[in-house]
Scaffold this motif. Structure first.
Motif, mmCIF file in Angstrom:
data_model
loop_
_atom_site.group_PDB
_atom_site.id
_atom_site.type_symbol
_atom_site.label_atom_id
_atom_site.label_comp_id
_atom_site.label_asym_id
_atom_site.label_seq_id
_atom_site.Cartn_x
_atom_site.Cartn_y
_atom_site.Cartn_z
ATOM 1 N N SER A 36 2.507 1.233 3.241
ATOM 2 C CA SER A 36 1.210 1.376 2.594
ATOM 3 C C SER A 36 0.159 0.570 3.358
ATOM 4 N N LYS A 54 0.287 7.151 1.719
ATOM 5 C CA LYS A 54 -0.293 6.979 0.389
ATOM 6 C C LYS A 54 0.453 7.867 -0.589
ATOM 7 N N GLU A 55 0.056 7.802 -1.836
ATOM 8 C CA GLU A 55 0.704 8.572 -2.892
ATOM 9 C C GLU A 55 0.778 10.059 -2.532
ATOM 10 N N MET A 77 3.421 5.286 -4.637
ATOM 11 C CA MET A 77 2.860 3.939 -4.708
ATOM 12 C C MET A 77 3.123 3.337 -6.096
ATOM 13 N N GLU A 126 1.318 -4.241 -2.838
ATOM 14 C CA GLU A 126 1.488 -3.276 -1.736
ATOM 15 C C GLU A 126 2.729 -2.408 -1.877
ATOM 16 N N MET A 171 5.796 0.191 -2.673
ATOM 17 C CA MET A 171 5.953 1.630 -2.846
ATOM 18 C C MET A 171 7.441 1.962 -2.941
#
Length: 398
Positions: free
Chosen positions: A101, A124-125, A140, A148, A150
């Motif tokens: 991330s 990212k997501e 995430m 931070e 994930m």
């Protein structure tokens, strides 16, 4: 080391550690730092290990890779017990990219002096990474338990790489798969791990669980503790219950005592709780119990009764430290009673009253304050406090 046909375990056991993070007693069961290799047409390594085990970890990698070279290092969490091997990995495998991330890369600069700008892949997501034959999807989960963090889901085989999520204390001792291990010791260690390390972040954990709810998870690969296959529902259930601050009927009695007088108050309370039909009664002397065990029991049981002598016109130092730990974790939904003693000037009960206000726990019974030593009236007051707690707990049975 095989977890599935495409995933291998390359973690390490730490049998020598006494205090995890310098405070949580793991002297009996030790600690595992888990890492995994994902073998598609391209190869990804999930997480590294603590600094003292980097060479062992790299050796495990070499064995599994068998002459191949990894293409990616996926970093789920930057806490040093999982990120200490990043620099060594990137030096050994100069063609590899690092996947993390944006928040993790910001931390990386401060840990290692670089975020590997020519080799970094920010995800990212909802982003996916195709390994050829395997697809990794990224989720995430900020504040579980760092900002931070994930998770990664292997969409092909249903394997969730969960970072610290669903972790627990304890070495794996050669087994690593839950199907090959006696799991008895791990369940209490999971509660202790969650309540102490993740406990403050109940709401973020609930949000993470909601994200994971629709995934066909066949295996959970955490960075601590066993690899979960047959016990996934139980593991998720424990994290769900603890993150909602749900609790069993029972009472944790925590006390400090210099010469045994305050301890006598605690014993009188415990005895009456038993008379009133409360079976789960746990007593902790703060001068003997590592706070991590006390916190775990507070997460486990609904009732909490705290006792302290006055010390230098303050609350007993170890009790004061414990109260701070409870407030930091933002525990919710507990029933609280408290008691104390003094010799010439009382202060402990007043200080615990201040804690009671801050905690927002439901106050049960009247506080008991004793001067110097036990008397008939003190026994009566302690028994009244115990009865009030028992009555409140019994209301929840209805």
């Amino acid at each position: 080391m095989e977890i599935t046909k495409d995933i291998r375990y390359v973690g390490v056991d730490d049998h020598d550690i006494d205090l995890f993070e310098g405070q949580y007693d793991v002297s009996e069961n030790g600690m595992a730092y888990n890492s995994y290799v994902i073998l598609g047409d391209k190869i990804a390594v999930a997480d590294s290990v603590d600094a003292g085990f980097v060479d062992e970890w790299l050796g495990n990698l070499e064995t599994v890779l068998d002459g191949r070279t990894p293409d990616y290092l996926v970093v789920h969490h930057m806490e040093p017990d999982h990120s200490a091997g990043i620099a060594a990995f990137m030096e050994r495998y100069p063609q590899a990219q690092i996947v993390a991330s944006m928040g993790a890369f910001r931390m990386m600069v401060n840990y290692f002096g670089t975020d590997y700008p020519e080799r970094k892949m920010v995800v990212k997501e909802g982003d996916v990474l195709d390994l050829g034959g395997l697809t990794l999807a990224f989720c995430m989960i900020p504040m579980v338990h760092w900002p931070e963090t994930m998770m990664t889901f292997d969409e092909t085989e249903g394997v969730l790489f969960s970072g610290d999520g669903f972790g627990c204390f304890g070495t794996l001792d050669g087994g690593f798969l839950d199907t090959r291990m006696n799991l008895d010791k791990y369940w209490d260690e999971m509660v202790r791990y969650y309540s102490n390390i993740v406990g403050k972040y109940g709401s973020p954990v609930q949000k993470a669980l909601a994200k994971l709810g629709g995934l066909p998870i066949s295996t959970i690969c955490s960075t601590h503790g066993p690899v979960w296959t047959d016990n996934i529902a139980k593991v998720i259930g424990i994290y769900d219950r603890l993150s909602r601050y749900a609790a069993e009927e029972g009472v944790v009695i925590v006390y400090g005592s210099m010469y045994g007088n305050t301890e006598q108050m605690a014993e009188a309370i415990a005895a009456e709780l038993s008379v009133q039909g409360i079976k789960n009664i746990v007593m902790h002397n703060v001068s003997k119990s590592n706070p991590s065990y006390i916190i775990a029991d507070i997460f486990k049981y609904r009732g909490l009764i705290i006792g302290s002598p006055t010390y230098s016109n303050q609350i007993y130092p170890e009790i004061e430290s414990l109260l701070s730990k409870i407030l930091v974790r933002e525990v919710k939904g507990r029933y609280l009673g408290y008691f104390g003693s003094f010799c010439w000037a009382g202060a402990a009960v007043k200080r615990m009253g201040e804690f009671a206000e801050k905690s927002k726990f439901e106050i049960v019974g009247d506080p008991v304050e004793m001067k110097q030593a036990m008397k008939d009236i003190t026994y009566e007051q302690c028994e009244n406090l115990a009865r009030a707690m028992a009555e409140r707990l019994k209301k929840d049975r209805q």
